[in-house]
Design an enzyme around this catalytic site. Structure first.
Site, mmCIF file in Angstrom:
data_model
loop_
_atom_site.group_PDB
_atom_site.id
_atom_site.type_symbol
_atom_site.label_atom_id
_atom_site.label_comp_id
_atom_site.label_asym_id
_atom_site.label_seq_id
_atom_site.Cartn_x
_atom_site.Cartn_y
_atom_site.Cartn_z
ATOM 1 N N GLU A 191 4.636 -5.210 -12.427
ATOM 2 C CA GLU A 191 4.370 -4.743 -11.063
ATOM 3 C C GLU A 191 4.372 -5.916 -10.098
ATOM 4 O O GLU A 191 3.668 -6.905 -10.310
ATOM 5 C CB GLU A 191 3.023 -4.016 -10.979
ATOM 6 C CG GLU A 191 2.778 -3.457 -9.589
ATOM 7 C CD GLU A 191 1.354 -2.956 -9.371
ATOM 8 O OE1 GLU A 191 1.005 -2.716 -8.199
ATOM 9 O OE2 GLU A 191 0.600 -2.826 -10.352
ATOM 10 N N GLY A 192 5.149 -5.799 -9.055
ATOM 11 C CA GLY A 192 5.220 -6.857 -8.068
ATOM 12 C C GLY A 192 4.073 -6.815 -7.076
ATOM 13 O O GLY A 192 3.117 -6.041 -7.223
ATOM 14 N N ASP A 210 -6.218 -4.021 -9.055
ATOM 15 C CA ASP A 210 -5.105 -3.184 -9.509
ATOM 16 C C ASP A 210 -5.034 -3.160 -11.029
ATOM 17 O O ASP A 210 -4.774 -2.117 -11.634
ATOM 18 C CB ASP A 210 -3.784 -3.714 -8.944
ATOM 19 C CG ASP A 210 -3.659 -3.511 -7.444
ATOM 20 O OD1 ASP A 210 -4.515 -2.808 -6.861
ATOM 21 O OD2 ASP A 210 -2.704 -4.053 -6.857
ATOM 22 N N SER A 268 -3.781 -10.173 -5.402
ATOM 23 C CA SER A 268 -4.779 -10.569 -4.413
ATOM 24 C C SER A 268 -5.648 -9.371 -4.051
ATOM 25 O O SER A 268 -5.288 -8.225 -4.323
ATOM 26 C CB SER A 268 -4.107 -11.140 -3.162
ATOM 27 O OG SER A 268 -3.235 -10.185 -2.583
ATOM 28 N N GLY A 297 3.372 -6.445 -2.886
ATOM 29 C CA GLY A 297 4.030 -6.104 -1.633
ATOM 30 C C GLY A 297 5.441 -5.585 -1.860
ATOM 31 O O GLY A 297 5.710 -4.861 -2.810
ATOM 32 N N THR A 303 0.824 0.482 -7.675
ATOM 33 C CA THR A 303 -0.149 0.459 -8.764
ATOM 34 C C THR A 303 -0.398 1.859 -9.305
ATOM 35 O O THR A 303 -0.445 2.064 -10.525
ATOM 36 C CB THR A 303 -1.476 -0.163 -8.274
ATOM 37 O OG1 THR A 303 -1.229 -1.515 -7.852
ATOM 38 C CG2 THR A 303 -2.519 -0.171 -9.375
ATOM 39 N N LYS A 312 1.191 -8.063 -14.376
ATOM 40 C CA LYS A 312 1.098 -8.249 -12.920
ATOM 41 C C LYS A 312 1.042 -9.753 -12.670
ATOM 42 O O LYS A 312 -0.011 -10.375 -12.826
ATOM 43 C CB LYS A 312 -0.155 -7.557 -12.392
ATOM 44 C CG LYS A 312 -0.398 -7.730 -10.906
ATOM 45 C CD LYS A 312 0.181 -6.597 -10.106
ATOM 46 C CE LYS A 312 -0.206 -6.739 -8.627
ATOM 47 N NZ LYS A 312 0.372 -5.688 -7.785
ATOM 48 N N ASP A 364 0.802 -1.228 0.000
ATOM 49 C CA ASP A 364 0.000 0.000 0.000
ATOM 50 C C ASP A 364 0.833 1.277 0.000
ATOM 51 O O ASP A 364 0.418 2.314 0.540
ATOM 52 C CB ASP A 364 -0.969 0.024 1.199
ATOM 53 C CG ASP A 364 -2.037 -1.060 1.094
ATOM 54 O OD1 ASP A 364 -2.396 -1.424 -0.040
ATOM 55 O OD2 ASP A 364 -2.495 -1.536 2.148
#
Length: 223
Positions: free
Chosen positions: A116-117, A55, A42, A119, A17, A38, A13
Site C-alpha cells: 500500500e502506497g 493504517d 504517517s 497518498g 487502506t 506499507k 483519504d
C-alpha cells in the site's frame, strides 16, 4: 518470488487502506497466503515504539494477519503529512535500500504481497540534494503493477484518467480500478464507472460502498 500488487490512489483519504484490508481479507479467507506491506506511514499513534493506532493496525486486524502491525511498515511518523516532510521533521532520510530489503523479506514469508502506497502516485518520498524520488519510482523498483483506488463521486473521472495516464507514461502497468464510496443508486456514480472504463480502457475491478465488509473482485488481482 511472491506475486505482488501495489495499491495507489487518485489522492489522499480516498480509501486505499480500507480497500487493501478487504482485498487481503478476501485472499486469506480463500486460503491464500497473502501479506501486507506499507513502506511509509504517517499520522500514527504509538506507545514505546509499538503502533497503537494506524493504517497498519486496521489492515492487520481486519484481514486477520498473524503479525504485529510494526512488522508491516518500515518508516512511520506521528505527524499526518507527506513522507518527505515527515521524515525531514524527524531528522531522517528515507533509505530506499532499507525499504527494498524489508520487502524482500516479505516476499519470502508470503505467496502474495499487497503493497500500500502513501497518498497518490506522485507522493514524494525523498526531496534532498536535488533528488526527486516519488512513489512511482518505488513502484518501479519493486517491479509492481498497480491498482488505482478512486472515489465514486464528483471529479473522479478527471482524477482517475490523470493517474492512469501518468502511470502509463512511466511504464507502470495498471491492473484495474476499484471505486470506493460507491452509491449504486446515484446516476452520477453509475456514469462515472462507464466513463472511467471508456476513457482508460481499464476494467472496474470492484465497487465498494460505505461500510461494506466484503469485496467482490472481477478477477484475481495478483494474476
Amino acid at each position: 518470488m511472491s506475486k505482488n500488487i501495489f495499491i495507489t490512489a487518485t489522492g489522499t483519504d480516498v480509501g486505499k487502506t480500507y480497500v487493501s484490508a478487504l482485498i487481503i481479507k478476501k485472499m486469506r479467507e480463500a486460503g491464500l497466503n497473502c501479506g501486507y506491506f506499507k513502506p511509509v506511514l504517517s499520522g500514527v499513534e504509538e506507545v514505546g515504539g509499538k503502533l497503537t493506532e494506524s493504517d497498519c493496525n486496521y489492515v492487520v486486524k481486519t484481514a486477520k494477519i498473524p503479525v504485529k502491525p510494526e512488522e508491516c511498515v518500515v518508516y512511520w511518523w506521528k505527524e499526518a503529512v507527506s513522507p518527505h516532510l515527515a521524515s525531514k521533521r524527524a531528522g531522517e532520510i528515507i533509505d530506499i535500500k532499507k525499504i527494498k530489503q524489508a520487502y524482500e523479506k516479505k516476499q519470502k514469508e508470503y505467496d502474495y504481497v499487497l503493497i500500500e502506497g502513501a497518498g497518490g502516485i506522485t507522493c514524494p518520498l525523498r526531496l534532498v540534494n536535488g533528488e526527486k524520488y516519488l512513489l512511482k519510482d518505488l513502484i518501479k523498483e519493486l517491479k509492481s503493477s498497480i491498482i488505482i483506488v478512486a472515489d465514486g463521486g464528483l471529479g473522479t473521472i478527471n482524477s482517475v484518467v490523470l493517474t492512469y495516464e501518468y502511470a502509463k507514461s512511466h511504464n507502470i502497468e495498471t491492473k484495474g480500478i476499484i471505486v470506493n464510496n460507491f452509491n449504486p443508486d446515484s446516476f452520477m456514480h453509475q456514469d462515472n464507472l462507464k466513463q472511467i472504463e471508456y476513457l482508460t480502457g481499464q476494467k472496474i475491478l470492484a465497487t465498494v460502498e460505505k461500510g461494506q465488509k466484503d469485496i467482490k473482485l472481477l478477477n484475481n488481482v495478483f494474476v
